[in-house]
Structures are given as structure tokens and as C-alpha cells.
Design a protein around this motif. Structure first.
Motif, PDB file in Angstrom:
ATOM      1  N   LEU A  87       0.843  -1.202   0.000  1.00 11.98           N
ATOM      2  CA  LEU A  87       0.000   0.000   0.000  1.00 11.98           C
ATOM      3  C   LEU A  87       0.875   1.248   0.000  1.00 11.98           C
ATOM      4  O   LEU A  87       0.638   2.190  -0.771  1.00 11.98           O
ATOM      5  CB  LEU A  87      -0.914   0.004   1.226  1.00 11.98           C
ATOM      6  N   ARG A  88       1.889   1.248   0.850  1.00 12.38           N
ATOM      7  CA  ARG A  88       2.817   2.387   0.872  1.00 12.38           C
ATOM      8  C   ARG A  88       3.494   2.545  -0.488  1.00 12.38           C
ATOM      9  O   ARG A  88       3.661   3.670  -0.980  1.00 12.38           O
ATOM     10  CB  ARG A  88       3.854   2.174   1.973  1.00 12.38           C
ATOM     11  N   SER A  89       3.871   1.447  -1.100  1.00 14.75           N
ATOM     12  CA  SER A  89       4.549   1.505  -2.394  1.00 14.75           C
ATOM     13  C   SER A  89       3.667   2.151  -3.457  1.00 14.75           C
ATOM     14  O   SER A  89       4.140   2.966  -4.263  1.00 14.75           O
ATOM     15  CB  SER A  89       4.958   0.099  -2.844  1.00 14.75           C
ATOM     16  N   LEU A  90       2.388   1.786  -3.475  1.00 16.42           N
ATOM     17  CA  LEU A  90       1.478   2.367  -4.461  1.00 16.42           C
ATOM     18  C   LEU A  90       1.405   3.888  -4.325  1.00 16.42           C
ATOM     19  O   LEU A  90       1.381   4.613  -5.319  1.00 16.42           O
ATOM     20  CB  LEU A  90       0.081   1.755  -4.304  1.00 16.42           C
ATOM     21  N   ILE A  91       1.367   4.351  -3.083  1.00 15.93           N
ATOM     22  CA  ILE A  91       1.318   5.806  -2.842  1.00 15.93           C
ATOM     23  C   ILE A  91       2.602   6.457  -3.343  1.00 15.93           C
ATOM     24  O   ILE A  91       2.580   7.483  -4.032  1.00 15.93           O
ATOM     25  CB  ILE A  91       1.110   6.091  -1.343  1.00 15.93           C
ATOM     26  N   GLU A  92       3.740   5.865  -3.003  1.00 12.76           N
ATOM     27  CA  GLU A  92       5.016   6.461  -3.393  1.00 12.76           C
ATOM     28  C   GLU A  92       5.246   6.421  -4.899  1.00 12.76           C
ATOM     29  O   GLU A  92       5.825   7.352  -5.475  1.00 12.76           O
ATOM     30  CB  GLU A  92       6.160   5.763  -2.661  1.00 12.76           C
ATOM     31  N   LEU A  93       4.803   5.353  -5.544  1.00 13.71           N
ATOM     32  CA  LEU A  93       4.928   5.273  -7.008  1.00 13.71           C
ATOM     33  C   LEU A  93       4.192   6.427  -7.669  1.00 13.71           C
ATOM     34  O   LEU A  93       4.714   7.096  -8.568  1.00 13.71           O
ATOM     35  CB  LEU A  93       4.370   3.936  -7.509  1.00 13.71           C
ATOM     36  N   GLU A  94       2.966   6.665  -7.220  1.00  8.86           N
ATOM     37  CA  GLU A  94       2.157   7.738  -7.796  1.00  8.86           C
ATOM     38  C   GLU A  94       2.785   9.105  -7.537  1.00  8.86           C
ATOM     39  O   GLU A  94       2.879   9.942  -8.445  1.00  8.86           O
ATOM     40  CB  GLU A  94       0.745   7.691  -7.202  1.00  8.86           C
ATOM     41  N   CYS A  95       3.226   9.344  -6.309  1.00  5.22           N
ATOM     42  CA  CYS A  95       3.802  10.645  -5.950  1.00  5.22           C
ATOM     43  C   CYS A  95       5.091  10.914  -6.720  1.00  5.22           C
ATOM     44  O   CYS A  95       5.332  12.042  -7.191  1.00  5.22           O
ATOM     45  CB  CYS A  95       4.070  10.710  -4.451  1.00  5.22           C
ATOM     46  N   THR A  96       5.929   9.896  -6.860  1.00  7.19           N
ATOM     47  CA  THR A  96       7.203  10.065  -7.556  1.00  7.19           C
ATOM     48  C   THR A  96       6.983  10.327  -9.038  1.00  7.19           C
ATOM     49  O   THR A  96       7.633  11.196  -9.638  1.00  7.19           O
ATOM     50  CB  THR A  96       8.081   8.815  -7.366  1.00  7.19           C
ATOM     51  N   GLU A  97       6.041   9.600  -9.628  1.00  6.62           N
ATOM     52  CA  GLU A  97       5.746   9.802 -11.054  1.00  6.62           C
ATOM     53  C   GLU A  97       5.179  11.205 -11.297  1.00  6.62           C
ATOM     54  O   GLU A  97       5.529  11.873 -12.268  1.00  6.62           O
ATOM     55  CB  GLU A  97       4.763   8.743 -11.539  1.00  6.62           C
ATOM     56  N   ARG A  98       4.314  11.653 -10.413  1.00 12.41           N
ATOM     57  CA  ARG A  98       3.756  13.001 -10.542  1.00 12.41           C
ATOM     58  C   ARG A  98       4.852  14.064 -10.496  1.00 12.41           C
ATOM     59  O   ARG A  98       4.855  15.012 -11.276  1.00 12.41           O
ATOM     60  CB  ARG A  98       2.764  13.275  -9.396  1.00 12.41           C
ATOM     61  N   LEU A  99       5.768  13.911  -9.543  1.00 11.79           N
ATOM     62  CA  LEU A  99       6.846  14.883  -9.400  1.00 11.79           C
ATOM     63  C   LEU A  99       7.729  14.903 -10.636  1.00 11.79           C
ATOM     64  O   LEU A  99       8.157  15.978 -11.086  1.00 11.79           O
ATOM     65  CB  LEU A  99       7.683  14.566  -8.157  1.00 11.79           C
ATOM     66  N   ALA A 100       7.988  13.722 -11.202  1.00 11.67           N
ATOM     67  CA  ALA A 100       8.828  13.648 -12.398  1.00 11.67           C
ATOM     68  C   ALA A 100       8.149  14.297 -13.605  1.00 11.67           C
ATOM     69  O   ALA A 100       8.827  14.853 -14.476  1.00 11.67           O
ATOM     70  CB  ALA A 100       9.171  12.191 -12.704  1.00 11.67           C
ATOM     71  N   ILE A 206      11.823   4.005  -8.102  1.00  9.27           N
ATOM     72  CA  ILE A 206      11.227   3.926  -6.763  1.00  9.27           C
ATOM     73  C   ILE A 206      10.649   2.537  -6.517  1.00  9.27           C
ATOM     74  O   ILE A 206      10.720   2.010  -5.406  1.00  9.27           O
ATOM     75  CB  ILE A 206      10.153   5.016  -6.555  1.00  9.27           C
ATOM     76  N   ARG A 207      10.118   1.918  -7.585  1.00  5.41           N
ATOM     77  CA  ARG A 207       9.604   0.559  -7.428  1.00  5.41           C
ATOM     78  C   ARG A 207      10.736  -0.399  -7.062  1.00  5.41           C
ATOM     79  O   ARG A 207      10.591  -1.223  -6.150  1.00  5.41           O
ATOM     80  CB  ARG A 207       8.915   0.083  -8.711  1.00  5.41           C
ATOM     81  N   SER A 208      11.859  -0.310  -7.755  1.00 10.90           N
ATOM     82  CA  SER A 208      12.992  -1.183  -7.465  1.00 10.90           C
ATOM     83  C   SER A 208      13.490  -0.982  -6.041  1.00 10.90           C
ATOM     84  O   SER A 208      13.816  -1.951  -5.335  1.00 10.90           O
ATOM     85  CB  SER A 208      14.131  -0.904  -8.453  1.00 10.90           C
ATOM     86  N   HIS A 209      13.536   0.270  -5.624  1.00 10.13           N
ATOM     87  CA  HIS A 209      13.993   0.596  -4.269  1.00 10.13           C
ATOM     88  C   HIS A 209      13.079  -0.038  -3.223  1.00 10.13           C
ATOM     89  O   HIS A 209      13.543  -0.687  -2.270  1.00 10.13           O
ATOM     90  CB  HIS A 209      14.016   2.114  -4.119  1.00 10.13           C
ATOM     91  N   LEU A 210      11.778   0.117  -3.397  1.00 13.77           N
ATOM     92  CA  LEU A 210      10.828  -0.402  -2.415  1.00 13.77           C
ATOM     93  C   LEU A 210      10.748  -1.921  -2.446  1.00 13.77           C
ATOM     94  O   LEU A 210      10.550  -2.564  -1.413  1.00 13.77           O
ATOM     95  CB  LEU A 210       9.457   0.229  -2.645  1.00 13.77           C
ATOM     96  N   GLU A 211      10.911  -2.505  -3.628  1.00 17.72           N
ATOM     97  CA  GLU A 211      10.941  -3.968  -3.726  1.00 17.72           C
ATOM     98  C   GLU A 211      12.173  -4.521  -3.014  1.00 17.72           C
ATOM     99  O   GLU A 211      12.107  -5.570  -2.365  1.00 17.72           O
ATOM    100  CB  GLU A 211      10.926  -4.403  -5.191  1.00 17.72           C
ATOM    101  N   TYR A 212      13.281  -3.810  -3.133  1.00 14.25           N
ATOM    102  CA  TYR A 212      14.511  -4.212  -2.425  1.00 14.25           C
ATOM    103  C   TYR A 212      14.281  -4.204  -0.917  1.00 14.25           C
ATOM    104  O   TYR A 212      14.629  -5.164  -0.214  1.00 14.25           O
ATOM    105  CB  TYR A 212      15.636  -3.257  -2.804  1.00 14.25           C
ATOM    106  N   ALA A 213      13.659  -3.149  -0.415  1.00 13.25           N
ATOM    107  CA  ALA A 213      13.382  -3.052   1.018  1.00 13.25           C
ATOM    108  C   ALA A 213      12.428  -4.150   1.477  1.00 13.25           C
ATOM    109  O   ALA A 213      12.615  -4.756   2.538  1.00 13.25           O
ATOM    110  CB  ALA A 213      12.801  -1.680   1.344  1.00 13.25           C
ATOM    111  N   THR A 214      11.407  -4.426   0.670  1.00 17.61           N
ATOM    112  CA  THR A 214      10.444  -5.464   1.025  1.00 17.61           C
ATOM    113  C   THR A 214      11.109  -6.840   1.031  1.00 17.61           C
ATOM    114  O   THR A 214      10.864  -7.653   1.928  1.00 17.61           O
ATOM    115  CB  THR A 214       9.257  -5.457   0.042  1.00 17.61           C
ATOM    116  N   ASP A 215      11.952  -7.095   0.045  1.00 12.48           N
ATOM    117  CA  ASP A 215      12.664  -8.380  -0.017  1.00 12.48           C
ATOM    118  C   ASP A 215      13.560  -8.574   1.206  1.00 12.48           C
ATOM    119  O   ASP A 215      13.643  -9.674   1.760  1.00 12.48           O
ATOM    120  CB  ASP A 215      13.515  -8.459  -1.288  1.00 12.48           C
TER     121      ASP A 215
END
Length: 223
Positions: A87-100, A206-215
Motif C-alpha cells: 500500500l505504501r509503495s502504491l502511494i510512493e509510485l504515484e507521488c514520484t511519477e507526478r513529481l517527475a 522507486i519501485r525497485s527501491h521499495l521492492e529491495y526493502a520489502t525483499d
């Protein structure tokens, strides 16, 4: 009564019928009605005003925060934590893409300064784990706040508190310094993509980063 409020039969700021009318409507005693009213007041649904009656309250977001936090803290199994991380990842993915898509110079400067401080924390003392962890949180919070969405910000804050235990760097199955270095690289890549207006690249980073943390968390739980 709660269901009636949720279904919109009693609207926010609307005064409820008096107790005797509620007794007739729900076919219960006055004692039961009073218990129900008190319970709904404690849950933030209702407010009594002396001389005026009992009113339906707009449901404050703090109640959602509390519900999510209690859910995460009281359900400590790995699957729940991973679901909250998603859930946190989905929020961060959206926010990061918007900023970019629309980089804001002051936000990019804040991200860059945070990365610089993280690099210094590693360079001068790899043992400054708490400082590095706090800076990591700051980096992600800057991304979330850049969206301007108050619900994203509130949810991120409660999710961070709820699932902070997976991110104890000292508990991971690889060296702390390796995690810090990788995190720094991920953050640098994210910022570079944002500054280049590469929304797809930023989302992927950001997805790769969060997947790394989750793993890492999953591996820790399996030890």
C-alpha cells in the motif's frame, strides 16, 4: 444506528431524533439507545451539545489513521506487513511519477540535500545508522508531500509508524553498510530521473527501491 449513518440516512451536522423516537425506530429500550449513542460518540461518529441535541460528525481522518495503525500493530504476521508495504509503495509510485512529470525546483533541492547528508553519514561513520534511517524517511516524506495530497501524506505517516519495525537496518541479513550504499544509489537514481522529467524511469527506480526493502524484510522474517 451506525449503519444508518454510513448509509447517509443521517448526514454530517444533522441532529439525531430524540431518544424516545430512536427507541421506537429501532424497537429497543432507552438504555440500549444510550449505550449505542455513547459508543458512537467514543468512535467519533456523534457529538452531544447541551441544550441542542446529538449531532452526526464529519468523520475525521484521524480515525482512519487510528484504524490502520491498530490493524498493523495488532496483526504482526508477515503477510499483513507485506500488504501494508505494498500500500505504501502504491502511494510512493504515484507521488514520484507526478513529481517527475512536473519537477519542482525547491523539492528537487530538498531531495538533493537529503542525499548529500546521507552520503556524509556513510562517509564519516557507517555506524550512524539512526541518522541515516531518519534521512531515508525524510527523503520519502519529501516525495509524498510533493503530491500536495493530504490523504497520501497522512497515510504515509501512519504506515511508516506501523511498519517501522521491518526497517531496523541492524536486523537485516546483509551488512548495514551495504544496505546504506544501495539505498543511496536508489535515491540518487530517483532524483536523476525526476530532474530529467523521466516519469517512467522515476517510477521504475522507486519501485525497485521499495521492492529491495520489502525483499530484505521478507528475508529477515525467514531467518
Amino acid at each position: 444506528l451506525e449503519q444508518a449513518i454510513l448509509e447517509g440516512k443521517f448526514l454530517a451536522h444533522e441532529r439525531l431524533p430524540i431518544e424516545t423516537e430512536l427507541c421506537k425506530k429501532f424497537k429497543v429500550s432507552r438504555t440500549v439507545i444510550r449505550e449505542a449513542l455513547n459508543k458512537l460518540k467514543s468512535q467519533g461518529f456523534l457529538q452531544s451539545i447541551a441544550g441542542r441535541g446529538t449531532f452526526v460528525l464529519p468523520y475525521d481522518f484521524s480515525h482512519i489513521n487510528s484504524a490502520v495503525e491498530r490493524f498493523g500493530l495488532l496483526n504482526t504476521d508477515k503477510e499483513v506487513a507485506v500488504s501494508l508495504l505494498e500500500l505504501r509503495s502504491l502511494i510512493e509510485l504515484e507521488c514520484t511519477e507526478r513529481l517527475a512529470r512536473n519537477p519542482v525546483i525547491p523539492v528537487c533541492k530538498q531531495l538533493g540535500k537529503t542525499i548529500e547528508l546521507m552520503a556524509n553519514a556513510i562517509k564519516f561513520s557507517p555506524r550512524r545508522i539512526r541518522e541515516f534511517s531518519d534521512l531515508d524517511t525524510r527523503f520519502h516524506l519529501i516525495l509524498i508531500k510533493s503530491s500536495g495530497n493530504p490523504i497520501f501524506i497522512k497515510l504515509f505517516e501512519v504506515l511508516r509508524r506501523t511498519i517501522s519495525h521491518p526497517f531496523d537496518l541492524q536486523s537485516f541479513p546483509v551488512s548495514t553498510e551495504e544496505i546504506m550504499q544501495k539505498t543511496l544509489l536508489y535515491h540518487t537514481e530517483i532524483l536523476e530521473c525526476v530532474e530529467a522529467r523521466d516519469s517512467e524511469g522515476a517510477r521504475s527506480a522507486i519501485r525497485s527501491h521499495l521492492e529491495y526493502a520489502t525483499d530484505l524484510y521478507v528475508q529477515t522474517e525467514e531467518l
